[in-house]
Design a protein around this motif. Sequence first.
Motif, PDB file in Angstrom:
ATOM      1  N   GLY A  64       0.867  -1.162  -0.039  1.00  0.00           N
ATOM      2  CA  GLY A  64       0.087  -0.043  -0.040  1.00  0.00           C
ATOM      3  C   GLY A  64       0.754   1.180  -0.077  1.00  0.00           C
ATOM      4  N   VAL A  65       0.581   2.322  -0.765  1.00  0.00           N
ATOM      5  CA  VAL A  65       1.222   3.666  -0.814  1.00  0.00           C
ATOM      6  C   VAL A  65       0.157   4.627  -0.518  1.00  0.00           C
ATOM      7  CG1 VAL A  65       2.913   2.840  -2.353  1.00  0.00           C
ATOM      8  CG2 VAL A  65       0.782   3.740  -3.274  1.00  0.00           C
ATOM      9  N   GLY A  66       0.472   5.821  -0.142  1.00  0.00           N
ATOM     10  CA  GLY A  66      -0.323   6.872   0.306  1.00  0.00           C
ATOM     11  C   GLY A  66      -0.501   6.988   1.742  1.00  0.00           C
ATOM     12  N   ARG A  75      -5.639  -3.406   4.774  1.00  0.00           N
ATOM     13  CA  ARG A  75      -4.834  -4.515   4.920  1.00  0.00           C
ATOM     14  C   ARG A  75      -5.525  -5.477   5.852  1.00  0.00           C
ATOM     15  NH1 ARG A  75      -1.559  -6.854   8.585  1.00  0.00           N
ATOM     16  NH2 ARG A  75      -1.726  -5.204  10.013  1.00  0.00           N
ATOM     17  N   LYS A  76      -6.093  -4.924   7.034  1.00  0.00           N
ATOM     18  CA  LYS A  76      -6.429  -5.663   8.036  1.00  0.00           C
ATOM     19  C   LYS A  76      -7.895  -6.173   7.628  1.00  0.00           C
ATOM     20  CE  LYS A  76      -4.422  -3.002  12.002  1.00  0.00           C
ATOM     21  NZ  LYS A  76      -4.621  -2.082  12.918  1.00  0.00           N
ATOM     22  N   GLU A 121      -3.346   3.808  -3.118  1.00  0.00           N
ATOM     23  CA  GLU A 121      -3.280   2.739  -3.953  1.00  0.00           C
ATOM     24  C   GLU A 121      -2.656   1.441  -3.637  1.00  0.00           C
ATOM     25  OE1 GLU A 121      -2.351   5.097  -8.532  1.00  0.00           O
ATOM     26  OE2 GLU A 121      -0.996   3.776  -7.256  1.00  0.00           O
ATOM     27  N   ILE A 122      -3.251   0.413  -3.634  1.00  0.00           N
ATOM     28  CA  ILE A 122      -2.854  -1.017  -3.206  1.00  0.00           C
ATOM     29  C   ILE A 122      -2.587  -2.085  -4.353  1.00  0.00           C
ATOM     30  CG2 ILE A 122      -4.166  -0.561  -1.129  1.00  0.00           C
ATOM     31  CD1 ILE A 122      -6.123  -2.503  -2.045  1.00  0.00           C
ATOM     32  N   LEU A 123      -1.625  -2.970  -3.819  1.00  0.00           N
ATOM     33  CA  LEU A 123      -1.449  -4.134  -4.778  1.00  0.00           C
ATOM     34  C   LEU A 123      -1.524  -5.192  -4.178  1.00  0.00           C
ATOM     35  CD1 LEU A 123       0.495  -4.372  -7.438  1.00  0.00           C
ATOM     36  CD2 LEU A 123       2.307  -4.490  -5.892  1.00  0.00           C
ATOM     37  N   THR A 151       3.600  -1.991 -10.330  1.00  0.00           N
ATOM     38  CA  THR A 151       4.226  -0.650  -9.822  1.00  0.00           C
ATOM     39  C   THR A 151       2.879   0.023  -9.083  1.00  0.00           C
ATOM     40  OG1 THR A 151       4.167   1.015 -11.382  1.00  0.00           O
ATOM     41  CG2 THR A 151       6.145  -0.524 -10.989  1.00  0.00           C
ATOM     42  N   ILE A 152       3.013   0.590  -8.003  1.00  0.00           N
ATOM     43  CA  ILE A 152       2.018   1.354  -7.461  1.00  0.00           C
ATOM     44  C   ILE A 152       2.805   2.653  -6.703  1.00  0.00           C
ATOM     45  CG2 ILE A 152       0.245  -0.018  -6.920  1.00  0.00           C
ATOM     46  CD1 ILE A 152       0.996  -0.232  -4.069  1.00  0.00           C
TER      47      ILE A 152
END
Length: 229
Positions: A64-66, A75-76, A121-123, A151-152
């Motif tokens: 995760g970014v941001g 995520r949880k 943004e997530i991957l 990529t994110i």
Amino acid sequence: MSTPFYVSPEQWYQDKAEYARKGIARGRPIVALEYETGIVMMAENRSATLRKISEIYDRIAFGGVGKLDEYETLRKSGVRYADMRGYSFSREDVAGKSLANEYSNVLGSVFTREMKPLEVEILVVEIKENGSALYQIRYDGSMSDMTHFATIGGDGDKLGDLIRAGWKPGMPLKDAAKLARRALAGSGNSGSVEDLDEKSLEIAILDRTRTGRTFRRIAGEEARALLRD
């Protein structure tokens, strides 16, 4: 009562998209690429405690970014979703595609209905017996099924070009990790290659040669050896 529009709906969505992109741009990017026996994920992260890359389930990882609190909440929720599905059915029924769809629905719903979009943004990446799956999900819920690498965050086009120029099928983990490091350094979002040492990088792999949990972090001396020429 419906939300009063001070501008057209199109402008309202454009404003929210611009707001989300600005928030995401403040974060460092994450790259994920296939190597000989799995997927390696890498991000610049100088925190010793906060994580951008995490395990979701046996063969699935998350990046995760941001805004940290927002992607940490996602995520949880992903861990709970995977645990519930694995408990209700079987561990083999927990798939990256269904998890990515759930994330896409959540992000799309928030972007459409809420005043403030999620600035993330997530991957979602998954290894299978004979391949991999990489899903990129943006702040508005749009999802892309990527091939070989993803990529994110940051300048995604530039990162993608750098990885595409060096990626080869079946490349060893060491070569893949060094390529990811060069791409992060060359994208303009991080420091030079020399600045990105094992202390400033977060590295994790999904390795299909492992049984059970395939996720493993690489740090310390092992990371130093991995990045060494």
